[in-house]
Design a protein around this motif. Structure first.
Motif, PDB file in Angstrom:
ATOM      1  N   PHE A   3       0.818  -1.205   0.000  1.00  0.00           N
ATOM      2  CA  PHE A   3       0.000   0.000   0.000  1.00  0.00           C
ATOM      3  C   PHE A   3       0.859   1.265   0.000  1.00  0.00           C
ATOM      4  O   PHE A   3       1.907   1.326   0.642  1.00  0.00           O
ATOM      5  CB  PHE A   3      -0.907   0.038   1.236  1.00  0.00           C
ATOM      6  CG  PHE A   3      -1.855  -1.123   1.343  1.00  0.00           C
ATOM      7  CD1 PHE A   3      -3.097  -1.083   0.733  1.00  0.00           C
ATOM      8  CD2 PHE A   3      -1.500  -2.259   2.044  1.00  0.00           C
ATOM      9  CE1 PHE A   3      -3.972  -2.151   0.821  1.00  0.00           C
ATOM     10  CE2 PHE A   3      -2.365  -3.336   2.142  1.00  0.00           C
ATOM     11  CZ  PHE A   3      -3.602  -3.283   1.530  1.00  0.00           C
ATOM     12  N   ASP A   4       0.353   2.284  -0.673  1.00  0.00           N
ATOM     13  CA  ASP A   4       0.941   3.623  -0.655  1.00  0.00           C
ATOM     14  C   ASP A   4      -0.097   4.544  -0.027  1.00  0.00           C
ATOM     15  O   ASP A   4      -1.153   4.798  -0.600  1.00  0.00           O
ATOM     16  CB  ASP A   4       1.286   4.063  -2.086  1.00  0.00           C
ATOM     17  CG  ASP A   4       2.038   5.375  -2.150  1.00  0.00           C
ATOM     18  OD1 ASP A   4       2.025   6.127  -1.160  1.00  0.00           O
ATOM     19  OD2 ASP A   4       2.642   5.644  -3.205  1.00  0.00           O
ATOM     20  N   ARG A  50      -2.302  -1.023  -4.014  1.00  0.00           N
ATOM     21  CA  ARG A  50      -3.386  -0.077  -3.773  1.00  0.00           C
ATOM     22  C   ARG A  50      -2.805   1.216  -3.224  1.00  0.00           C
ATOM     23  O   ARG A  50      -1.770   1.206  -2.543  1.00  0.00           O
ATOM     24  CB  ARG A  50      -4.427  -0.637  -2.798  1.00  0.00           C
ATOM     25  CG  ARG A  50      -5.057  -1.939  -3.246  1.00  0.00           C
ATOM     26  CD  ARG A  50      -6.280  -2.272  -2.433  1.00  0.00           C
ATOM     27  NE  ARG A  50      -7.405  -1.407  -2.766  1.00  0.00           N
ATOM     28  CZ  ARG A  50      -8.561  -1.392  -2.091  1.00  0.00           C
ATOM     29  NH1 ARG A  50      -8.732  -2.182  -1.054  1.00  0.00           N
ATOM     30  NH2 ARG A  50      -9.543  -0.590  -2.451  1.00  0.00           N
ATOM     31  N   CYS A  51      -3.494   2.318  -3.490  1.00  0.00           N
ATOM     32  CA  CYS A  51      -3.002   3.602  -3.007  1.00  0.00           C
ATOM     33  C   CYS A  51      -4.161   4.463  -2.521  1.00  0.00           C
ATOM     34  O   CYS A  51      -5.280   4.379  -3.023  1.00  0.00           O
ATOM     35  CB  CYS A  51      -2.223   4.332  -4.090  1.00  0.00           C
ATOM     36  SG  CYS A  51      -3.147   4.629  -5.623  1.00  0.00           S
ATOM     37  N   GLU A  79      -7.946   0.005  -7.528  1.00  0.00           N
ATOM     38  CA  GLU A  79      -6.694   0.175  -6.786  1.00  0.00           C
ATOM     39  C   GLU A  79      -6.746   1.378  -5.843  1.00  0.00           C
ATOM     40  O   GLU A  79      -5.882   1.528  -4.972  1.00  0.00           O
ATOM     41  CB  GLU A  79      -5.515   0.390  -7.744  1.00  0.00           C
ATOM     42  CG  GLU A  79      -5.389  -0.622  -8.860  1.00  0.00           C
ATOM     43  CD  GLU A  79      -6.023  -0.128 -10.138  1.00  0.00           C
ATOM     44  OE1 GLU A  79      -5.448  -0.397 -11.218  1.00  0.00           O
ATOM     45  OE2 GLU A  79      -7.080   0.542 -10.072  1.00  0.00           O
ATOM     46  N   SER A 254       2.539  -2.812   4.486  1.00  0.00           N
ATOM     47  CA  SER A 254       1.215  -3.423   4.381  1.00  0.00           C
ATOM     48  C   SER A 254       0.510  -3.648   5.715  1.00  0.00           C
ATOM     49  O   SER A 254      -0.652  -3.277   5.866  1.00  0.00           O
ATOM     50  CB  SER A 254       1.305  -4.761   3.629  1.00  0.00           C
ATOM     51  OG  SER A 254       2.162  -5.667   4.299  1.00  0.00           O
ATOM     52  N   PHE A 257      -1.261  -0.685   7.518  1.00  0.00           N
ATOM     53  CA  PHE A 257      -2.418  -0.238   6.753  1.00  0.00           C
ATOM     54  C   PHE A 257      -3.596  -1.175   6.990  1.00  0.00           C
ATOM     55  O   PHE A 257      -4.731  -0.731   7.198  1.00  0.00           O
ATOM     56  CB  PHE A 257      -2.088  -0.179   5.261  1.00  0.00           C
ATOM     57  CG  PHE A 257      -3.232   0.295   4.422  1.00  0.00           C
ATOM     58  CD1 PHE A 257      -3.317   1.609   4.028  1.00  0.00           C
ATOM     59  CD2 PHE A 257      -4.251  -0.577   4.041  1.00  0.00           C
ATOM     60  CE1 PHE A 257      -4.386   2.054   3.255  1.00  0.00           C
ATOM     61  CE2 PHE A 257      -5.319  -0.149   3.282  1.00  0.00           C
ATOM     62  CZ  PHE A 257      -5.391   1.178   2.894  1.00  0.00           C
ATOM     63  N   GLU A 258      -3.356  -2.466   6.935  1.00  0.00           N
ATOM     64  CA  GLU A 258      -4.427  -3.441   7.091  1.00  0.00           C
ATOM     65  C   GLU A 258      -5.060  -3.360   8.471  1.00  0.00           C
ATOM     66  O   GLU A 258      -6.261  -3.580   8.633  1.00  0.00           O
ATOM     67  CB  GLU A 258      -3.882  -4.843   6.828  1.00  0.00           C
ATOM     68  CG  GLU A 258      -3.508  -5.065   5.346  1.00  0.00           C
ATOM     69  CD  GLU A 258      -2.667  -6.307   5.115  1.00  0.00           C
ATOM     70  OE1 GLU A 258      -2.222  -6.906   6.117  1.00  0.00           O
ATOM     71  OE2 GLU A 258      -2.460  -6.662   3.941  1.00  0.00           O
ATOM     72  N   ALA A 265      -8.486  -3.417   3.145  1.00  0.00           N
ATOM     73  CA  ALA A 265      -7.313  -4.243   2.826  1.00  0.00           C
ATOM     74  C   ALA A 265      -7.691  -5.389   1.887  1.00  0.00           C
ATOM     75  O   ALA A 265      -8.827  -5.822   1.835  1.00  0.00           O
ATOM     76  CB  ALA A 265      -6.721  -4.784   4.097  1.00  0.00           C
TER      77      ALA A 265
END
Length: 265
Positions: A3-4, A50-51, A79, A254, A257-258, A265
């Motif tokens: 992820f970004d 994904r961003c 995305e 990652s 973020f999740e 996510a």
């Protein structure tokens, strides 16, 4: 998934103008043209799945168009996770919060410098109170200005976190662009505060990054490229080049973020 957390893509009608503005303000040569197509192309090249695309309204009249665009991007590109925006001078913010939530937005971007207010503007207080359980805030922190003239600072962010313990905030740019010493001093003790890596690793030495990581803990960091200001491939390479163990990299790219956005996510 990779992820970004921190990217920008502008409406095609204003993308060129927005990039020119970034180049002028930050004395950079942006690596992208500001469009969603170029963003997704460069994210794919960096191995990013994904961003989050951040939108900010520089005037109250831009709030609805900016949020419409965030919803459109999220709807048309699997995305993309869109973050909307508010402005303290926008009077119908309560209705807009409901519309943003109904439209699937779960984050709000604030950029005090570009939006023309201070982070301690009292008009923001009822917005934070009402939004804190439904939205994550991504807030630009830091400035080239002296501390007493800066629209935002790590100390303002610390005051905000103390005032709203349930508020979930991502402090952009290691919690204080050009104010990283103050970030280290002010921001290490808040459970609901995360730090993104955008527009920072090219500017500070590895030993300072390690001090920040030790102060906040790897569970508080989120990778961000700040495209189009920086090239995602280069930012990924640079962050990996800091020499963190693989478990720490997985958290930053990652896992954190999740944990913050389990439904995304």
């Amino acid at each position: 998934m990779f992820f970004d957390i921190h990217t920008h893509a502008f409406h095609p009608k204003i993308a060129h103008k927005a990039v020119d503005h970034l180049n002028t303000v930050y004395h950079l040569d942006c690596r992208g043209d500001g469009t969603i197509e170029h963003l997704l192309e460069r994210e794919k090249a960096a191995g990013i799945d994904r961003c989050i695309v951040l939108c900010a309204a520089t005037a109250p009249a831009q709030v609805i168009p900016a949020n419409n665009y965030a919803m459109k991007l999220q709807r048309e590109h699997e995305e993309v996770i869109g973050f909307g925006t508010l402005h303290p001078a926008y009077v119908d913010w309560e209705d807009e919060l409901e519309r943003m939530k109904a439209g699937g937005l779960r984050g709000i971007k604030l950029h005090p410098d570009f939006q023309g207010f201070a982070l301690n503007d009292r008009r923001l207080l009822p917005i934070f109170e009402s939004a804190q359980d439904d939205f994550v805030f991504e807030i630009h922190i830091g400035s080239d200005d002296p501390l007493d003239k800066a629209p935002s600072s790590p100390f303002m962010l610390a005051d905000l976190m103390r005032s709203f313990p349930r508020l979930r905030v991502i402090g952009a740019h290691f919690g204080g662009y050009q104010m990283w010493d103050y970030s280290l001093e002010a921001l290490g003790d808040f459970e609901n505060l995360w730090i993104d890596t955008s527009s920072t690793t090219p500017m500070i030495p590895r030993d300072f990054v390690l001090r920040m990581l030790d102060r906040f803990g790897p569970e508080r960091f989120l990778f961000g490229s700040d495209f189009p200001m920086w090239e995602p491939v280069k930012m990924v390479e640079q962050f990996r080049g800091l020499g963190f163990v693989e478990n720490t990299l997985r958290r930053i790219f990652s896992g954190n973020f999740e944990a913050l956005f389990p439904e995304k996510a």
